[in-house]
Design an enzyme around this catalytic site. Structure first.
Site, PDB file in Angstrom:
ATOM      1  CG  LEU A 149      -2.015  -1.004   1.358  1.00 29.88           C
ATOM      2  CD1 LEU A 149      -2.753  -0.827   2.680  1.00 29.88           C
ATOM      3  CD2 LEU A 149      -2.993  -0.905   0.189  1.00 29.88           C
ATOM      4  CG  ASP A 150       0.519   4.273  -2.957  1.00 29.47           C
ATOM      5  OD1 ASP A 150       1.328   3.417  -3.380  1.00 29.47           O
ATOM      6  OD2 ASP A 150      -0.312   4.848  -3.678  1.00 29.47           O
ATOM      7  CE  LYS A 151       5.209   9.082   4.669  1.00 27.67           C
ATOM      8  NZ  LYS A 151       6.173  10.202   4.496  1.00 27.67           N
ATOM      9  NE  ARG A 261      -1.580   8.708  -4.642  1.00 27.15           N
ATOM     10  CZ  ARG A 261      -0.310   8.794  -4.267  1.00 27.15           C
ATOM     11  NH1 ARG A 261       0.329   7.702  -3.850  1.00 27.15           N
ATOM     12  NH2 ARG A 261       0.311   9.956  -4.306  1.00 27.15           N
TER      13      ARG A 261
END
EC number: 5.4.99.-
Length: 330
Positions: A149-151, A261
């Site tokens: 998962l992205d930060k 995103r």
């Protein structure tokens, strides 16, 4: 004072953007250093602020008293370790709720079990709490990890505890049989209540992921056969419309970097709070206050070692619930 920075494997990025993160300073401070010829790439002056860096490049920075370097205050990832919640644990895997702000794994410049365990990342937390995971997985800096998962994305992740479980889970992610669902808040009103976004996803010259128009219709049946490695498919359903915003339920059918995103940005409805993919002409008052991307992985479904379907679901974080509560419905 001079300091050397090595660009790690897998990185392609603009000089000023990358140094801003590495030095933990503002972008304007980095740009002033470049203008004053205090920054060198492989012993050469950069031609412009946005010179492209690649893996293996050496960036030398000579800090000067003429430009006060003020470190930006950021949340230390290790402070987030207490916010990592174990949703389920078996002898084969762990399902966790990752908090926003926590980096999943360090880059390739961090080597050695001790350094990895001390890193302020999910990798560090895993090795501190499950030391035997250092022998599980394909990369030493990603113990047991079959996805990421992205930060600034929160939510569900599954981590394998054994080599057999790792292979079992990896095959499911490879074949796209794992069901992954997200909650997201997008800017503007989406033109339809349910649809698919199928823009091709690739890495741009500045290191950001970009979406490109796709002239061939992508479906769940042909997603593997069209420009392999770049095709991406995102499904969305509108849950609630607000003035200037849309709350969505998203199913991820492929797993490209920053896929959701990038897709919503290309759709001209960037996600609230996204610091990388946004339109300058959109009012971003909430974005500045939220301090993270409004993207939460709430549903994860896969087959366990006994080939039984296991499903996990978690609610929206309280901070994001508060954001929704402050919006006006249409």
């Amino acid at each position: 004072m001079q300091k050397k920075y090595l660009v790690p494997t897998g990185v392609i990025a603009r000089l000023d953007v990358w140094l801003t993160t590495e030095m933990n300073v503002t972008r304007s401070q980095v740009q002033k250093l470049i203008k004053m010829k205090q920054v060198f790439i492989n012993d050469q002056e950069p031609k412009k602020m946005g010179d492209q860096l690649k893996a293996g490049d050496t960036v030398m920075v000579f800090e000067t008293s003429q430009i006060p370097i003020t470190k930006e205050k950021k949340i230390n990832s290790i402070d987030l370790f207490s916010e990592i919640k174990i949703i389920n644990e078996t002898p084969d895997y762990i399902v966790i709720n990752k908090p926003a702000g926590l980096i999943v794994h360090p880059d390739a410049t961090v080597v050695g079990k001790k350094a990895l365990a001390e890193s302020n990342t999910l990798t560090g937390w895993l090795l501190q709490n499950y030391p035997k995971l250092d022998k599980v997985g394909e990369y030493v800096n990603r113990p047991g990890m079959v996805h990421r998962l992205d930060k600034d994305t929160s939510g569900l992740m599954v981590v394998a505890k054994t080599a057999a479980s790792f292979e079992h889970l990896k095959e499911q992610f490879r074949s796209r049989s794992v069901i992954k669902k997200y909650y997201a808040l997008a800017h503007g009103k989406l033109p339809i209540e349910h649809g698919f976004l199928n823009f091709l996803v690739a890495r741009g010259k500045d290191g950001r992921m970009v979406a490109r128009p796709n002239i061939t219709e992508v479906t769940l049946k042909n997603v593997d056969s069209i420009q392999d490695g770049r095709v991406a498919l995102t499904e969305f359903t509108v849950l609630q419309e607000y003035i200037n915003y849309t709350y969505c339920d998203i199913t991820l059918h492929t797993g490209r970097t920053h896929q959701i995103r990038v897709h919503f940005f290309a759709y001209n409805h960037p996600l609230v709070g996204d610091p990388l993919y946004f339109n300058k002409n959109i009012k971003r008052e909430i974005d500045k206050k939220i301090g993270r991307v409004f993207l939460h992985s709430y549903h994860l479904e896969f087959h366990n070692q006994n080939n039984e379907i296991v499903t996990f679901a978690i609610p929206l974080p309280e901070k994001l619930k508060t954001v929704l509560a402050g919006l006006k419905s249409l």
